[in-house]
Write an enzyme that holds these catalytic residues in place. Structure first.
Site, PDB file in Angstrom:
ATOM      1  N   TYR A 141      35.605  41.459  36.210  1.00 36.93           N
ATOM      2  CA  TYR A 141      35.589  40.163  35.502  1.00 36.93           C
ATOM      3  C   TYR A 141      36.602  39.232  36.141  1.00 36.93           C
ATOM      4  O   TYR A 141      37.798  39.524  36.139  1.00 36.93           O
ATOM      5  CB  TYR A 141      35.939  40.400  34.032  1.00 36.93           C
ATOM      6  CG  TYR A 141      35.718  39.205  33.135  1.00 36.93           C
ATOM      7  CD1 TYR A 141      34.709  39.229  32.176  1.00 36.93           C
ATOM      8  CD2 TYR A 141      36.499  38.064  33.216  1.00 36.93           C
ATOM      9  CE1 TYR A 141      34.502  38.144  31.333  1.00 36.93           C
ATOM     10  CE2 TYR A 141      36.292  36.977  32.392  1.00 36.93           C
ATOM     11  CZ  TYR A 141      35.294  37.023  31.451  1.00 36.93           C
ATOM     12  OH  TYR A 141      35.081  35.941  30.623  1.00 36.93           O
ATOM     13  N   ASP A 236      43.306  40.455  40.535  1.00 38.15           N
ATOM     14  CA  ASP A 236      43.148  39.656  39.330  1.00 38.15           C
ATOM     15  C   ASP A 236      43.992  40.335  38.251  1.00 38.15           C
ATOM     16  O   ASP A 236      43.599  41.363  37.696  1.00 38.15           O
ATOM     17  CB  ASP A 236      41.670  39.609  38.934  1.00 38.15           C
ATOM     18  CG  ASP A 236      41.450  38.788  37.673  1.00 38.15           C
ATOM     19  OD1 ASP A 236      42.400  38.640  36.883  1.00 38.15           O
ATOM     20  OD2 ASP A 236      40.327  38.310  37.483  1.00 38.15           O
ATOM     21  N   LYS A 264      46.678  34.636  30.411  1.00 43.43           N
ATOM     22  CA  LYS A 264      46.936  35.290  29.122  1.00 43.43           C
ATOM     23  C   LYS A 264      48.430  35.313  28.766  1.00 43.43           C
ATOM     24  O   LYS A 264      48.942  34.346  28.234  1.00 43.43           O
ATOM     25  CB  LYS A 264      46.321  36.682  29.104  1.00 43.43           C
ATOM     26  CG  LYS A 264      44.790  36.608  29.397  1.00 43.43           C
ATOM     27  CD  LYS A 264      44.011  37.742  28.836  1.00 43.43           C
ATOM     28  CE  LYS A 264      42.585  37.769  29.344  1.00 43.43           C
ATOM     29  NZ  LYS A 264      41.566  37.361  28.397  1.00 43.43           N
TER      30      LYS A 264
HETATM   31  C1  PLP Z   1      40.483  40.045  34.428  1.00 49.82           C
HETATM   32  C2  PLP Z   1      40.180  38.648  33.958  1.00 49.82           C
HETATM   33  N1  PLP Z   1      40.158  37.655  34.853  1.00 49.82           N
HETATM   34  C3  PLP Z   1      39.918  36.382  34.493  1.00 49.82           C
HETATM   35  C4  PLP Z   1      39.678  36.048  33.185  1.00 49.82           C
HETATM   36  C5  PLP Z   1      39.372  34.630  32.821  1.00 49.82           C
HETATM   37  O1  PLP Z   1      40.418  34.067  32.108  1.00 49.82           O
HETATM   38  P1  PLP Z   1      40.149  32.817  31.142  1.00 49.82           P
HETATM   39  O2  PLP Z   1      39.353  33.323  29.982  1.00 49.82           O
HETATM   40  O3  PLP Z   1      41.529  32.336  30.796  1.00 49.82           O
HETATM   41  O4  PLP Z   1      39.407  31.811  31.945  1.00 49.82           O
HETATM   42  C6  PLP Z   1      39.691  37.044  32.214  1.00 49.82           C
HETATM   43  C7  PLP Z   1      39.422  36.708  30.802  1.00 49.82           C
HETATM   44  O5  PLP Z   1      39.341  37.549  29.945  1.00 49.82           O
HETATM   45  C8  PLP Z   1      39.928  38.388  32.608  1.00 49.82           C
HETATM   46  O6  PLP Z   1      39.893  39.384  31.719  1.00 49.82           O
END
Ligand code: PLP
Length: 429
Positions: A141, A236, A264
């Site tokens: 993700y 990430d 986050k």
């Molecule tokens: C691993 C990861 N990367 C990126 C994101 C995207 O972040 P945002 O929801 O702040 O756009 C998330 C969101 O849950 C995530 O879990």
């Protein structure tokens, strides 16, 4: 207030939402609950029902809801004006704190969401290497950009390394720009990188993919093959940053990428995220450093917002205190152990996977090493278990328990009782 009146108010809001929001929700979570407030490790819905909260706003509220120090820091900033577009002290100090904590971070660029951070990190890899392709992992993700929505959650997985778009509206041409591999399959990655090294800009990976920890040697192997091939490794860390350790997954697993993304936790519950990494790569955000050709255009109205940065700094201050991660991990370990034991006790075939600050049960007896492993899990059973838990005052996301520093022994006890009773019903019915 009268509980019946409160319940009516929540039902009214749910009805209203159906008219004004597509699908009746913000797109994130079930539309049949409206959260009114949160404190510590608990939240309350608009009907006044109380929950032990493992959703934690999808992760930001690691130190708990409405932590007095975070609230005070944000309130003090709000009284002085809430956004300026120009640099502000708190954003600069937060960048300093990130650089001090996160091994790969030599410079930081702020954005507002994790999606944006991932989008720019991949773009920075392309700007730096002057190549176009990105390798990502099936089920990984990385937010909502066109690239990231390739093979995030394909219903019918295809042949590697062909990507499958998970959303309407993604240009067909992009299918040639993304390669997809199974998480934890170093042999396939090595093969793809060697084959396509002249076209690959970067490999982006969640160091712990959702709740699947990396197999021993996997992250080390990614580091090795990318370094040997002049390809950038992007972690990430939107979820894992400041959660698996103060220095994130790169400290926890001991592998340092070229770039990482954060979100986050660093915004303390406000919209703030970041790209951080090597100075020579981050230089592409600076036209004077790299010239017009290499310059990566990046501007955002709320980037480095002072309220979010101050809340983030206060959050990091709490996490930095001696014993914070010991406590977080002790709570997580106790919860994981209890859930494992209760599943076994009830004869339910399942495993608890993740790391103590975030985990969940997968209802499968097969080892879960990648996305296809999670598909073997009984998702109907998980959904039903989650629903039974909600009825028993435990709120969580679809496939994750986020543990908070604010969860108390009372929260653990309540959760254990909810698990025991829900599993009894699940196993019996
Ligand atoms: C691993 C990861 N990367 C990126 C994101 C995207 O972040 P945002 O929801 O702040 O756009 C998330 C969101 O849950 C995530 O879990």
């Amino acid at each position: 207030m009268n509980p019946v009146v409160e319940q009516d108010r929540e039902l009214d809001l749910i009805e209203k939402a159906k008219h004004v929001l597509p699908g009746g929700s913000f797109g994130n979570f079930a539309s049949d609950i409206v959260i009114r407030e949160g404190r510590g490790g608990r939240v309350w819905d608009e009907s006044g029902r109380e929950y032990v909260d493992f959703l934690l706003g999808s992760g930001p509220m690691l130190v708990g809801h409405a932590h007095p120090e975070v609230t005070a820091a944000a309130q003090a900033r709000i009284a002085q004006g809430t956004t300026f577009f120009a640099n502000n002290r708190y954003g600069i100090e937060l960048a300093e704190a990130i650089i001090a904590a996160v091994p790969c971070a030599e410079q930081v660029r702020f954005v507002s969401t994790g999606s944006e951070a991932d989008l720019y990190a991949m773009r920075a890899a392309r700007a730096f290497t002057k190549r176009d392709k990105i390798l990502k992992f099936e089920g990984g993700y990385h937010g909502m950009s066109d690239y990231s929505l390739m093979s995030l959650a394909p219903k019918r997985p295809g042949n590697f390394p062909q990507p499958i778009p998970d959303s309407a509206g993604i240009p067909k041409s992009l299918r040639d720009e993304v390669l997809v591999a199974p998480f934890n399959d170093l042999d396939m990655v090595n093969g793809l990188v060697r084959e396509q090294r002249d076209e690959l800009a970067g490999v982006i990976v969640e160091p712990m993919q959702r709740i699947i920890p990396p197999a021993p040697g996997f992250l080390e192997g990614l580091r090795k093959v990318t370094a040997e091939s002049g390809i950038l490794l992007i972690f990430d860390e939107v979820v894992t940053g400041f959660r698996l350790a103060y220095g994130g997954a790169q400290e926890y697993y001991g592998v340092v990428p070229d770039l990482c993304t954060l979100g986050k936790v660093i915004g303390g519950g406000f919209p703030l995220a970041a790209i951080a990494g090597r100075r020579d790569i981050m230089a592409h955000f600076d036209r004077r450093a790299v010239g017009d050709e290499g310059f990566l255009m990046q501007v955002g109205t709320l980037s480095g917002n002072p309220v979010a940065a101050a809340a983030g700094l206060a959050t990091l201050g709490i996490l930095k205190r001696p014993g914070a991660y010991d406590r977080l991990f002790a709570t997580g370990r106790e919860l994981m152990g209890t859930l494992t034991e209760l599943l076994r006790h009830n004869g339910v075939t399942a495993q608890v996977t993740g790391e103590p600050p975030l985990f969940d049960a997968v209802f499968s007896g097969e080892p879960v090493r990648d996305y296809r492993g999670t598909l073997l899990g009984n998702t109907d059973m998980l959904r039903r278990f989650n629903a039974l838990l909600r009825e028993r005052g435990v709120l969580k996301g679809e496939s994750k328990y986020y543990v908070s520093l604010a969860h108390t022994s009372d929260d653990i006890r309540h959760t254990r009782e909810a698990w025991a009773s829900a599993l009894e019903e699940l196993a019996g019915g």
